[in-house]
Design a protein around this motif. Structure first.
Motif, PDB file in Angstrom:
ATOM      1  N   PRO A 157       0.822  -1.210   0.000  1.00  0.00           N
ATOM      2  CA  PRO A 157       0.000   0.000   0.000  1.00  0.00           C
ATOM      3  C   PRO A 157       0.853   1.256   0.000  1.00  0.00           C
ATOM      4  O   PRO A 157       1.891   1.320   0.634  1.00  0.00           O
ATOM      5  CB  PRO A 157      -0.798  -0.127   1.306  1.00  0.00           C
ATOM      6  N   THR A 217      -7.968   8.345  -5.380  1.00  0.00           N
ATOM      7  CA  THR A 217      -8.486   8.366  -4.011  1.00  0.00           C
ATOM      8  C   THR A 217     -10.002   8.178  -4.031  1.00  0.00           C
ATOM      9  O   THR A 217     -10.607   8.041  -5.097  1.00  0.00           O
ATOM     10  CB  THR A 217      -8.160   9.702  -3.324  1.00  0.00           C
ATOM     11  N   ASN A 218     -10.601   8.198  -2.865  1.00  0.00           N
ATOM     12  CA  ASN A 218     -12.059   8.087  -2.790  1.00  0.00           C
ATOM     13  C   ASN A 218     -12.751   9.192  -3.580  1.00  0.00           C
ATOM     14  O   ASN A 218     -13.783   8.967  -4.214  1.00  0.00           O
ATOM     15  CB  ASN A 218     -12.512   8.146  -1.330  1.00  0.00           C
ATOM     16  N   PHE A 243      -4.464   1.576  -3.424  1.00  0.00           N
ATOM     17  CA  PHE A 243      -4.510   1.562  -1.968  1.00  0.00           C
ATOM     18  C   PHE A 243      -4.883   2.898  -1.339  1.00  0.00           C
ATOM     19  O   PHE A 243      -4.936   3.010  -0.122  1.00  0.00           O
ATOM     20  CB  PHE A 243      -3.166   1.071  -1.425  1.00  0.00           C
ATOM     21  N   ASN A 244      -5.125   3.918  -2.160  1.00  0.00           N
ATOM     22  CA  ASN A 244      -5.635   5.175  -1.621  1.00  0.00           C
ATOM     23  C   ASN A 244      -7.157   5.175  -1.551  1.00  0.00           C
ATOM     24  O   ASN A 244      -7.755   6.152  -1.097  1.00  0.00           O
ATOM     25  CB  ASN A 244      -5.174   6.354  -2.487  1.00  0.00           C
ATOM     26  N   THR A 282     -10.641   3.535  -0.096  1.00  0.00           N
ATOM     27  CA  THR A 282     -11.200   2.750   1.012  1.00  0.00           C
ATOM     28  C   THR A 282     -12.673   2.506   0.722  1.00  0.00           C
ATOM     29  O   THR A 282     -13.490   3.430   0.788  1.00  0.00           O
ATOM     30  CB  THR A 282     -11.054   3.502   2.348  1.00  0.00           C
ATOM     31  N   SER A 308     -15.480   1.646   2.037  1.00  0.00           N
ATOM     32  CA  SER A 308     -16.310   1.464   3.224  1.00  0.00           C
ATOM     33  C   SER A 308     -17.370   2.560   3.225  1.00  0.00           C
ATOM     34  O   SER A 308     -17.321   3.498   2.429  1.00  0.00           O
ATOM     35  CB  SER A 308     -15.448   1.547   4.487  1.00  0.00           C
ATOM     36  N   GLY A 337     -18.474   2.388  -0.501  1.00  0.00           N
ATOM     37  CA  GLY A 337     -18.498   0.945  -0.689  1.00  0.00           C
ATOM     38  C   GLY A 337     -19.886   0.444  -1.045  1.00  0.00           C
ATOM     39  O   GLY A 337     -20.049  -0.428  -1.907  1.00  0.00           O
ATOM     40  N   ARG A 339     -11.719  -5.293  -5.882  1.00  0.00           N
ATOM     41  CA  ARG A 339     -11.342  -4.365  -4.818  1.00  0.00           C
ATOM     42  C   ARG A 339      -9.820  -4.223  -4.688  1.00  0.00           C
ATOM     43  O   ARG A 339      -9.078  -5.060  -5.203  1.00  0.00           O
ATOM     44  CB  ARG A 339     -11.950  -4.835  -3.496  1.00  0.00           C
ATOM     45  N   ASN A 363      -7.610  -4.905  -2.482  1.00  0.00           N
ATOM     46  CA  ASN A 363      -6.835  -6.015  -1.921  1.00  0.00           C
ATOM     47  C   ASN A 363      -7.115  -7.360  -2.590  1.00  0.00           C
ATOM     48  O   ASN A 363      -6.595  -8.380  -2.143  1.00  0.00           O
ATOM     49  CB  ASN A 363      -7.090  -6.119  -0.418  1.00  0.00           C
TER      50      ASN A 363
END
Length: 290
Positions: free
Chosen positions: A177, A214-215, A237-238, A240, A242, A246, A258, A260
């Motif tokens: 990451p 990024t998000n 990896f920038n 997330t 959630s 998400g 995704r 990961n």
């Protein structure tokens, strides 16, 4: 005295007896290198088939990337294949040897290109790809896996290629990451994401492996590409996934990969290691996925 049983002679199929359309179908499944170096040398019939422009509507220059050990010049071979297409070229795959000059030749030789794949072609520049975008009005699929390009050609391609449905814009990823330090923007960049969001509203498929998005950039893509069906943001990896973002991806995207998720089916294990960025005590956190 028992009579000896006669041995049945083996019957061998003569490939030259195959119907021409079957032979054409078989030869079209070969890459350009195999056609030039092997298939067209088999017999005069096959050679004539291999000279037919319809054989070269799709050109696949797949290779292992060991250019210095090859007994032939891939760029010259590719130009020869393009010439054989006689303006009918619609699909081309170039790996490791693409240049601005070769891209110019492609766009001068056909106005029918639907699919363009340029893998590890570091000698194709932002400026030239941006200039040539106007000559790709029918382009539907673009794959720029591992390049040194920025958002500039993305903007031009979005404006000039209204039929673009599939985009792969993958970069080298470092195997762990990205480390985000407050005030340090080295590993954070939404420029490419915003270029996609603003200029490619008809996208159905998007792959951004190893991107610095990024998000915020991902939100912009979801807003600007309402028809998006598949999204691959592995090694981004920038991002997330959630909360609301998400949830929105899960509801909107039929096929979501995704950050990961495994990259075993990616085909390119291009990693950059920069151990100066982390302490030895932190290494385990980075490699737990591998």
């Amino acid at each position: 005295m028992a009579r000896k049983r006669g041995r049945k002679k083996k019957e061998y199929r003569n490939w030259l007896d195959l119907p021409k359309d079957v032979t054409v179908s078989i030869l079209q499944r070969l890459g350009a290198i195999d056609i030039f170096e092997s298939a067209q040398k088999v017999c005069m019939l096959w050679r004539n088939i291999c000279k037919d422009p319809s054989m070269w509507r799709a050109i696949d220059m797949q290779n292992l990337g060991d250019l210095h050990d090859m007994p032939y010049d891939l760029e010259k071979m590719c130009i020869h294949a393009i010439d054989r297409s006689c303006g009918q070229l619609r699909d081309i795959n170039i790996e490791y040897f693409g240049t601005d000059e070769l891209l110019i030749y492609i766009t001068q030789s056909t106005s029918q290109l639907r699919r363009l794949r340029l893998v590890c072609c570091y000698y194709i520049t932002d400026k030239k790809l941006s200039e040539l975008a106007a000559k790709l009005p029918l382009l539907e699929e673009l794959d720029m896996t591992i390049s040194s390009l920025s958002e500039e050609p993305l903007e031009a391609l979005g404006r000039c290629c209204p039929l673009l449905k599939s985009l792969k814009w993958n970069q080298l990823w470092d195997g762990h990451p990205h480390i985000r330090i407050e005030g340090d923007e080295e590993f954070v960049d939404d420029g490419e994401a915003l270029a996609i969001a603003k200029n490619m509203p008809e996208l159905r498929h998007l792959q951004l492996i190893g991107n610095k998005v990024t998000n915020d950039g991902l939100q912009a893509i979801l807003d600007g590409c309402p028809h998006l069906e598949s999204l691959d943001i592995r090694k981004c990896f920038n991002v997330t996934l959630s909360g609301n973002l998400g949830k929105r991806c899960a509801e909107r995207i039929k096929n979501l990969r995704r950050p990961n998720d495994s990259t075993r089916d990616y085909g390119f294990m291009a990693e950059i290691s920069d151990m100066d960025l982390v302490d030895e005590d932190d290494l385990g956190d980075f490699y737990h996925d591998y």
